[in-house]
Design a protein around this motif. Sequence first.
Motif, short mmCIF file in Angstrom:
data_model
loop_
_atom_site.label_atom_id
_atom_site.label_comp_id
_atom_site.label_asym_id
_atom_site.label_seq_id
_atom_site.Cartn_x
_atom_site.Cartn_y
_atom_site.Cartn_z
N MET A 227 0.82 -1.21 0.00
CA MET A 227 0.00 0.00 0.00
C MET A 227 0.86 1.26 0.00
N ILE A 228 1.96 1.25 0.74
CA ILE A 228 2.85 2.42 0.75
C ILE A 228 3.39 2.68 -0.65
N ARG A 229 3.86 1.64 -1.33
CA ARG A 229 4.39 1.82 -2.68
C ARG A 229 3.31 2.36 -3.61
N GLN A 230 2.10 1.82 -3.51
CA GLN A 230 1.02 2.28 -4.38
C GLN A 230 0.67 3.73 -4.10
N ARG A 231 0.48 4.10 -2.84
CA ARG A 231 0.08 5.46 -2.49
C ARG A 231 1.17 6.48 -2.83
N VAL A 232 2.45 6.11 -2.59
CA VAL A 232 3.54 7.03 -2.91
C VAL A 232 3.62 7.24 -4.41
N GLY A 233 3.44 6.17 -5.18
CA GLY A 233 3.44 6.31 -6.64
C GLY A 233 2.30 7.18 -7.12
N GLY B 48 4.27 10.42 -7.26
CA GLY B 48 4.85 10.08 -8.56
C GLY B 48 6.25 9.52 -8.46
N LEU B 49 6.59 8.90 -7.32
CA LEU B 49 7.93 8.36 -7.13
C LEU B 49 7.96 6.87 -7.40
N ALA B 50 8.97 6.44 -8.15
CA ALA B 50 9.19 5.01 -8.37
C ALA B 50 10.03 4.45 -7.23
N ASP B 51 10.12 3.12 -7.17
CA ASP B 51 10.83 2.47 -6.07
C ASP B 51 12.28 2.95 -5.95
N GLY B 52 12.96 3.15 -7.05
CA GLY B 52 14.37 3.53 -7.00
C GLY B 52 14.62 4.96 -6.55
N GLU B 53 13.57 5.76 -6.41
CA GLU B 53 13.74 7.17 -6.04
C GLU B 53 13.63 7.40 -4.54
N TYR B 54 13.33 6.39 -3.78
CA TYR B 54 13.27 6.44 -2.33
C TYR B 54 13.35 5.00 -1.82
N ALA B 55 13.47 4.84 -0.52
CA ALA B 55 13.47 3.51 0.07
C ALA B 55 12.84 3.60 1.45
N PHE B 56 12.28 2.49 1.90
CA PHE B 56 11.74 2.48 3.26
C PHE B 56 11.92 1.10 3.86
N ASP B 57 11.93 1.09 5.18
CA ASP B 57 12.07 -0.14 5.93
C ASP B 57 10.95 -0.18 6.95
N LEU B 58 10.29 -1.32 7.08
CA LEU B 58 9.22 -1.51 8.05
C LEU B 58 9.70 -2.55 9.06
N ARG B 59 9.85 -2.15 10.31
CA ARG B 59 10.38 -3.04 11.34
C ARG B 59 9.32 -3.28 12.41
N LEU B 60 9.12 -4.54 12.74
CA LEU B 60 8.06 -4.93 13.67
C LEU B 60 8.67 -5.28 15.03
N ALA C 152 12.90 16.66 2.47
CA ALA C 152 11.51 16.93 2.15
C ALA C 152 10.83 15.72 1.53
N THR C 153 11.55 15.03 0.66
CA THR C 153 10.96 13.85 0.02
C THR C 153 10.76 12.73 1.04
N ALA C 154 11.73 12.53 1.92
CA ALA C 154 11.59 11.49 2.94
C ALA C 154 10.38 11.76 3.83
N THR C 155 10.19 13.01 4.20
CA THR C 155 9.05 13.35 5.05
C THR C 155 7.74 13.22 4.29
N ALA C 156 7.75 13.59 3.02
CA ALA C 156 6.53 13.46 2.21
C ALA C 156 6.10 12.01 2.11
N VAL C 157 7.06 11.10 1.92
CA VAL C 157 6.72 9.67 1.85
C VAL C 157 6.12 9.21 3.18
N ALA C 158 6.72 9.63 4.28
CA ALA C 158 6.22 9.24 5.60
C ALA C 158 4.82 9.80 5.84
N LYS C 159 4.56 11.00 5.35
CA LYS C 159 3.23 11.59 5.51
C LYS C 159 2.19 10.85 4.68
N VAL C 160 2.60 10.41 3.49
CA VAL C 160 1.68 9.61 2.68
C VAL C 160 1.33 8.32 3.41
#
Length: 463
Positions: A340-346, A350-362, A394-402
């Motif tokens: 869902m994060i990848r879909q919503r960010v795209g 308009g960012l593709a996977d290679g333009e940012y990265a994220f890690d989800l830790r449980l 700014a981009t990192a924060t925008a992804v987190a806000k999405v």
Amino acid sequence: MRNMGTEPVKSVRVLTPSGMLGAGWDHATIERGIALGADVISIDGGSTDSGPHYLGSATAKTTAKAVARDLRSLFTAAAEAGIPVIVGSCGTSGTDRGVDWVAGIAAEVMAEEGLDLTVAKIYSEQNAADLKEHLNAGRVHPLPPLGELRAETLESCTHIVGAMGHEPIVAALRAGAQVVLAGRATDTAVAAAYPLMMGMPAGPTWHAAKIVECGGQCTTNPRAGGVLATIDADGFTIEPLDPTVSCTPITVAAHMLYETVNPFEMREPDGTLDVRDARYTALDDRIVRVEGSKFHVAGQYTIKLEGARVTGYETMSFAAIRDPLILADIDAWAELMRTMIRQRVGQTLGLADGEYAFDLRLYGHNAVLDDLEPESGPPREVGVMLLVNAPDQATATAVAKVANPLMLHLPAPGMDYLPSFAFASSPAEVERGAAYEFVLNHVVDCDDPLSLFRIELRENTRA
């Protein structure tokens, strides 16, 4: 100051109060070490243990007040006893800025205590242009698992340091330093320098230095304070500074397992410590004697390089889940969250996977061991940490806000209602700034052990 190598001695006593400057200790243990005849106080000021941020940003993990507290304890005791103090890897990573930072604190402490000690600063930071000359001359070699070094890698580093051996510290002591504030140094060089200068054999000296590097970690109660090592021609003894604590053959021998690839060997710039034939004997219920350590001089003197560079900028958010329906299959929920994060960010940015990265830790499920986690069954509660990395903040924060609504309300597959989770803070997004990575694991061939380092001496104006 006491004899600085002009006369032969039978033994040298090294007092190490803790594993790191700024960690704190009971001053009474320092007084006891002095009473037992300590000839030098040595302590490590940093490490790579805490990750690349401190080298990349040239900042310290310790607070100035903690460093000042510890230096005050050391300087007052050492000045009264007339013995030197040696601090290695100043400012956590040993950058030039770290050395100057500790030197500034040291100056304030000495002024407050009415002390005027001769201070030597040893700088270990390296210039990329100079290292490229060594690289082009074939004097730089990789250590596993890295491959051959590229010039672009050197240029990308924000800071590079060389891990000095004992020789620059000895040079500073011989020049009259009462306090040595060294840049990046091997943990053992800090404790080995004075005994080697005083003529103690390399085998026992380097082995003792390895055992004392973390202070009381080689004792039955690491929290109780530091240790005193007495090195002589045949070996060394080690005892805790707290009289209620013990060293045993096991606690001493076990420290060779700490931060070593091989528990029987340890490489230094000028050779290799070999403890295969070392014998550990309890002299009583507190003190251990070690004999049989050897040191093999290397054919080529080398200095290890450490460098860090920016990998992007990070924003973090953290939410807590206790919904039993989601926790029943938290892995499926986490996989849905990633999708869902990848879909919503795209869709939104308009960012593709290679333009940012994220890690989800449980956390509470498998954040520490991941696939190696031996426990099965659903957890009772899970902390979900989202860590986003992007080329700019700014981009990192925008992804987190999405991702924010998903971190708060994402239902598990099959749920027909929106659950609610709990963010750890408001705002939920925490900007962490630049993220760094280590990129150097290489050595430089050196004909002169001092060639990569610079020593500055501030004379004692009252001498």
